[in-house]
Motif scaffolding. Structure first.
Motif, PDB file in Angstrom:
ATOM      1  N   GLU A 195       0.826  -1.202   0.000  1.00 13.29           N
ATOM      2  CA  GLU A 195       0.000   0.000   0.000  1.00 13.29           C
ATOM      3  C   GLU A 195       0.869   1.264   0.000  1.00 13.29           C
ATOM      4  O   GLU A 195       0.511   2.266  -0.622  1.00 13.29           O
ATOM      5  CB  GLU A 195      -0.956  -0.006   1.193  1.00 13.29           C
ATOM      6  CG  GLU A 195      -2.098  -1.005   1.045  1.00 13.29           C
ATOM      7  CD  GLU A 195      -2.829  -0.867  -0.288  1.00 13.29           C
ATOM      8  OE1 GLU A 195      -3.236   0.264  -0.616  1.00 13.29           O
ATOM      9  OE2 GLU A 195      -2.974  -1.872  -0.995  1.00 13.29           O
ATOM     10  N   ASP A 196       1.995   1.211   0.709  1.00 12.32           N
ATOM     11  CA  ASP A 196       2.936   2.338   0.676  1.00 12.32           C
ATOM     12  C   ASP A 196       3.397   2.585  -0.754  1.00 12.32           C
ATOM     13  O   ASP A 196       3.439   3.732  -1.225  1.00 12.32           O
ATOM     14  CB  ASP A 196       4.165   2.051   1.550  1.00 12.32           C
ATOM     15  CG  ASP A 196       3.850   1.998   3.028  1.00 12.32           C
ATOM     16  OD1 ASP A 196       2.851   2.614   3.437  1.00 12.32           O
ATOM     17  OD2 ASP A 196       4.596   1.322   3.775  1.00 12.32           O
ATOM     18  N   HIS A 197       3.755   1.510  -1.449  1.00 12.03           N
ATOM     19  CA  HIS A 197       4.258   1.643  -2.814  1.00 12.03           C
ATOM     20  C   HIS A 197       3.155   2.072  -3.777  1.00 12.03           C
ATOM     21  O   HIS A 197       3.419   2.814  -4.729  1.00 12.03           O
ATOM     22  CB  HIS A 197       4.893   0.329  -3.262  1.00 12.03           C
ATOM     23  CG  HIS A 197       6.155   0.003  -2.524  1.00 12.03           C
ATOM     24  ND1 HIS A 197       7.265   0.818  -2.532  1.00 12.03           N
ATOM     25  CD2 HIS A 197       6.481  -1.051  -1.725  1.00 12.03           C
ATOM     26  CE1 HIS A 197       8.221   0.282  -1.790  1.00 12.03           C
ATOM     27  NE2 HIS A 197       7.766  -0.845  -1.285  1.00 12.03           N
ATOM     28  N   ARG A 198       1.947   1.643  -3.515  1.00  8.69           N
ATOM     29  CA  ARG A 198       0.820   2.069  -4.348  1.00  8.69           C
ATOM     30  C   ARG A 198       0.638   3.586  -4.250  1.00  8.69           C
ATOM     31  O   ARG A 198       0.444   4.275  -5.265  1.00  8.69           O
ATOM     32  CB  ARG A 198      -0.463   1.359  -3.924  1.00  8.69           C
ATOM     33  CG  ARG A 198      -1.645   1.595  -4.879  1.00  8.69           C
ATOM     34  CD  ARG A 198      -2.913   0.935  -4.315  1.00  8.69           C
ATOM     35  NE  ARG A 198      -2.682  -0.472  -4.009  1.00  8.69           N
ATOM     36  CZ  ARG A 198      -2.757  -1.441  -4.904  1.00  8.69           C
ATOM     37  NH1 ARG A 198      -3.036  -1.156  -6.160  1.00  8.69           N
ATOM     38  NH2 ARG A 198      -2.544  -2.699  -4.544  1.00  8.69           N
ATOM     39  N   ALA A 199       0.724   4.100  -3.015  1.00  5.68           N
ATOM     40  CA  ALA A 199       0.577   5.541  -2.808  1.00  5.68           C
ATOM     41  C   ALA A 199       1.704   6.312  -3.492  1.00  5.68           C
ATOM     42  O   ALA A 199       1.468   7.365  -4.107  1.00  5.68           O
ATOM     43  CB  ALA A 199       0.549   5.850  -1.312  1.00  5.68           C
ATOM     44  N   LYS A 200       2.932   5.799  -3.405  1.00 14.15           N
ATOM     45  CA  LYS A 200       4.063   6.461  -4.048  1.00 14.15           C
ATOM     46  C   LYS A 200       3.925   6.414  -5.569  1.00 14.15           C
ATOM     47  O   LYS A 200       4.267   7.372  -6.269  1.00 14.15           O
ATOM     48  CB  LYS A 200       5.371   5.795  -3.606  1.00 14.15           C
ATOM     49  CG  LYS A 200       5.724   6.063  -2.157  1.00 14.15           C
ATOM     50  CD  LYS A 200       6.959   5.283  -1.726  1.00 14.15           C
ATOM     51  CE  LYS A 200       7.276   5.541  -0.252  1.00 14.15           C
ATOM     52  NZ  LYS A 200       8.420   4.727   0.222  1.00 14.15           N
ATOM     53  N   PHE A 201       3.447   5.287  -6.066  1.00 17.91           N
ATOM     54  CA  PHE A 201       3.243   5.120  -7.501  1.00 17.91           C
ATOM     55  C   PHE A 201       2.300   6.214  -8.015  1.00 17.91           C
ATOM     56  O   PHE A 201       2.585   6.902  -9.019  1.00 17.91           O
ATOM     57  CB  PHE A 201       2.655   3.728  -7.759  1.00 17.91           C
ATOM     58  CG  PHE A 201       2.755   3.247  -9.170  1.00 17.91           C
ATOM     59  CD1 PHE A 201       1.953   3.786 -10.162  1.00 17.91           C
ATOM     60  CD2 PHE A 201       3.646   2.240  -9.508  1.00 17.91           C
ATOM     61  CE1 PHE A 201       2.034   3.332 -11.469  1.00 17.91           C
ATOM     62  CE2 PHE A 201       3.741   1.780 -10.818  1.00 17.91           C
ATOM     63  CZ  PHE A 201       2.929   2.324 -11.803  1.00 17.91           C
ATOM     64  N   GLU A 202       1.168   6.362  -7.338  1.00 14.00           N
ATOM     65  CA  GLU A 202       0.182   7.354  -7.746  1.00 14.00           C
ATOM     66  C   GLU A 202       0.719   8.769  -7.587  1.00 14.00           C
ATOM     67  O   GLU A 202       0.415   9.660  -8.399  1.00 14.00           O
ATOM     68  CB  GLU A 202      -1.099   7.147  -6.934  1.00 14.00           C
ATOM     69  CG  GLU A 202      -1.788   5.819  -7.261  1.00 14.00           C
ATOM     70  CD  GLU A 202      -2.918   5.469  -6.325  1.00 14.00           C
ATOM     71  OE1 GLU A 202      -3.065   6.178  -5.289  1.00 14.00           O
ATOM     72  OE2 GLU A 202      -3.650   4.495  -6.597  1.00 14.00           O
ATOM     73  N   MET A 203       1.549   8.985  -6.565  1.00 10.59           N
ATOM     74  CA  MET A 203       2.152  10.299  -6.349  1.00 10.59           C
ATOM     75  C   MET A 203       3.090  10.671  -7.500  1.00 10.59           C
ATOM     76  O   MET A 203       3.103  11.804  -7.975  1.00 10.59           O
ATOM     77  CB  MET A 203       2.915  10.300  -5.026  1.00 10.59           C
ATOM     78  CG  MET A 203       3.603  11.606  -4.688  1.00 10.59           C
ATOM     79  SD  MET A 203       4.432  11.517  -3.070  1.00 10.59           S
ATOM     80  CE  MET A 203       5.713  10.291  -3.413  1.00 10.59           C
ATOM     81  N   ILE A 204       3.871   9.696  -7.963  1.00 10.41           N
ATOM     82  CA  ILE A 204       4.799   9.947  -9.076  1.00 10.41           C
ATOM     83  C   ILE A 204       4.034  10.286 -10.342  1.00 10.41           C
ATOM     84  O   ILE A 204       4.366  11.233 -11.063  1.00 10.41           O
ATOM     85  CB  ILE A 204       5.698   8.716  -9.311  1.00 10.41           C
ATOM     86  CG1 ILE A 204       6.609   8.480  -8.114  1.00 10.41           C
ATOM     87  CG2 ILE A 204       6.532   8.895 -10.582  1.00 10.41           C
ATOM     88  CD1 ILE A 204       7.251   7.099  -8.085  1.00 10.41           C
ATOM     89  N   ARG A 205       2.989   9.508 -10.635  1.00 12.40           N
ATOM     90  CA  ARG A 205       2.184   9.772 -11.822  1.00 12.40           C
ATOM     91  C   ARG A 205       1.552  11.171 -11.761  1.00 12.40           C
ATOM     92  O   ARG A 205       1.522  11.899 -12.752  1.00 12.40           O
ATOM     93  CB  ARG A 205       1.092   8.712 -11.958  1.00 12.40           C
ATOM     94  CG  ARG A 205       1.591   7.326 -12.344  1.00 12.40           C
ATOM     95  CD  ARG A 205       2.083   7.307 -13.778  1.00 12.40           C
ATOM     96  NE  ARG A 205       2.341   5.958 -14.254  1.00 12.40           N
ATOM     97  CZ  ARG A 205       3.523   5.534 -14.678  1.00 12.40           C
ATOM     98  NH1 ARG A 205       4.560   6.361 -14.671  1.00 12.40           N
ATOM     99  NH2 ARG A 205       3.681   4.303 -15.115  1.00 12.40           N
ATOM    100  N   SER A 206       1.048  11.526 -10.588  1.00 10.65           N
ATOM    101  CA  SER A 206       0.424  12.838 -10.417  1.00 10.65           C
ATOM    102  C   SER A 206       1.443  13.955 -10.615  1.00 10.65           C
ATOM    103  O   SER A 206       1.165  14.950 -11.297  1.00 10.65           O
ATOM    104  CB  SER A 206      -0.211  12.932  -9.031  1.00 10.65           C
ATOM    105  OG  SER A 206      -0.768  14.208  -8.813  1.00 10.65           O
ATOM    106  N   ALA A 207       2.629  13.796 -10.033  1.00  5.86           N
ATOM    107  CA  ALA A 207       3.670  14.822 -10.157  1.00  5.86           C
ATOM    108  C   ALA A 207       4.100  14.979 -11.609  1.00  5.86           C
ATOM    109  O   ALA A 207       4.284  16.097 -12.104  1.00  5.86           O
ATOM    110  CB  ALA A 207       4.860  14.457  -9.283  1.00  5.86           C
ATOM    111  N   ALA A 208       4.249  13.872 -12.311  1.00  5.95           N
ATOM    112  CA  ALA A 208       4.658  13.921 -13.716  1.00  5.95           C
ATOM    113  C   ALA A 208       3.610  14.630 -14.562  1.00  5.95           C
ATOM    114  O   ALA A 208       3.940  15.415 -15.465  1.00  5.95           O
ATOM    115  CB  ALA A 208       4.919  12.516 -14.242  1.00  5.95           C
ATOM    116  N   ASN A 209       2.340  14.358 -14.271  1.00  5.64           N
ATOM    117  CA  ASN A 209       1.271  15.040 -15.001  1.00  5.64           C
ATOM    118  C   ASN A 209       1.318  16.542 -14.772  1.00  5.64           C
ATOM    119  O   ASN A 209       1.116  17.333 -15.697  1.00  5.64           O
ATOM    120  CB  ASN A 209      -0.098  14.481 -14.587  1.00  5.64           C
ATOM    121  CG  ASN A 209      -0.360  13.109 -15.175  1.00  5.64           C
ATOM    122  OD1 ASN A 209       0.201  12.755 -16.202  1.00  5.64           O
ATOM    123  ND2 ASN A 209      -1.214  12.333 -14.508  1.00  5.64           N
TER     124      ASN A 209
END
Length: 221
Positions: A46-60
């Protein structure tokens, strides 16, 4: 700007405690990072899922594409849970045995079931990233008797390495297979395999990827 990802040189940044916000990710993108690594040796899925989504959001937000790499922990051997730290001295005799908990102060527990199968007299055992070293004297009754050649303070859950002698160790662990499925389902760009010993290790990991991949095509294999 999204073509920036396709530069031949990749700059990989690990997302850890020091990089735990969209702002930090954006700053790294500005600095040139175009691949973000999630280290599955630490944290929960779940930690990695949150980081994954954070990276995608930042890139967008940055109007760019940042690749995500799922770095598998691999078959890392660790010392079990000790009752207390052990101050190992040069020349000291020690005993290693497959256990998760130290129920005998004379035994150093190891979470690797094959510890007594993969060593023989003269084999080297390295602890805590090589800070502590021992040489095997004898293997008997599933116990490894050894002498410390480079002492130090040993703590619980420190890594253990047996150079060239881990034939019984699975190339892709159960935890790794769960994270391969996670990587495929999340649409990761890369999967990194740790502690590769032979080409069959890579082929096995690719099999697990293909088993989960189905119709997905964005994952780099």
């Amino acid at each position: 700007m999204k073509s920036e990802f396709f530069k031949r040189t990749k700059i990989v940044a690990t997302v850890g405690p020091a990089v735990d916000s969209e702002e930090a990710i954006c700053e790294l993108i500005k600095a040139g990072a175009n691949v973000f690594r999630l280290n599955t040796s630490h944290g929960t899925m779940e930690d990695h899922r949150a980081k994954f989504e954070m990276i995608r959001s930042a890139a967008n937000k940055m109007n760019t594409y940042s690749a995500i790499m799922i770095d598998l922990q691999g078959p890392k051997i660790r010392v079990g849970n000790l009752r207390e730290e052990i101050d190992l001295k040069n020349g000291q005799k020690v005993v290693f045995e497959h256990k998760n908990e130290q129920d005998d102060t004379d035994i150093i527990p190891v979470d690797y079931e094959g510890i007594a199968k993969d060593v023989s007299k003269g084999s080297r055992i390295l602890l805590d990233d090589g800070k502590i070293a021992a040489t095997v004297d004898e293997v008997k009754d599933n116990k490894v008797y050894a002498t410390i050649t480079n002492g130090g303070i040993l703590k619980s859950r420190k890594g253990l390495n047996i150079p060239g002698s881990t034939a019984s160790l699975a190339a892709v662990t159960q935890k790794d297979t769960e994270y391969i499925k996670f990587a495929v389902n999340m649409g990761a760009d890369y999967i990194a395999l740790s502690f590769v010993r032979q080409k069959e290790d890579v082929l096995l990991a690719k099999k697990y990827i293909h088993d989960n991949l189905k119709n997905r095509r964005q994952l780099k294999i």
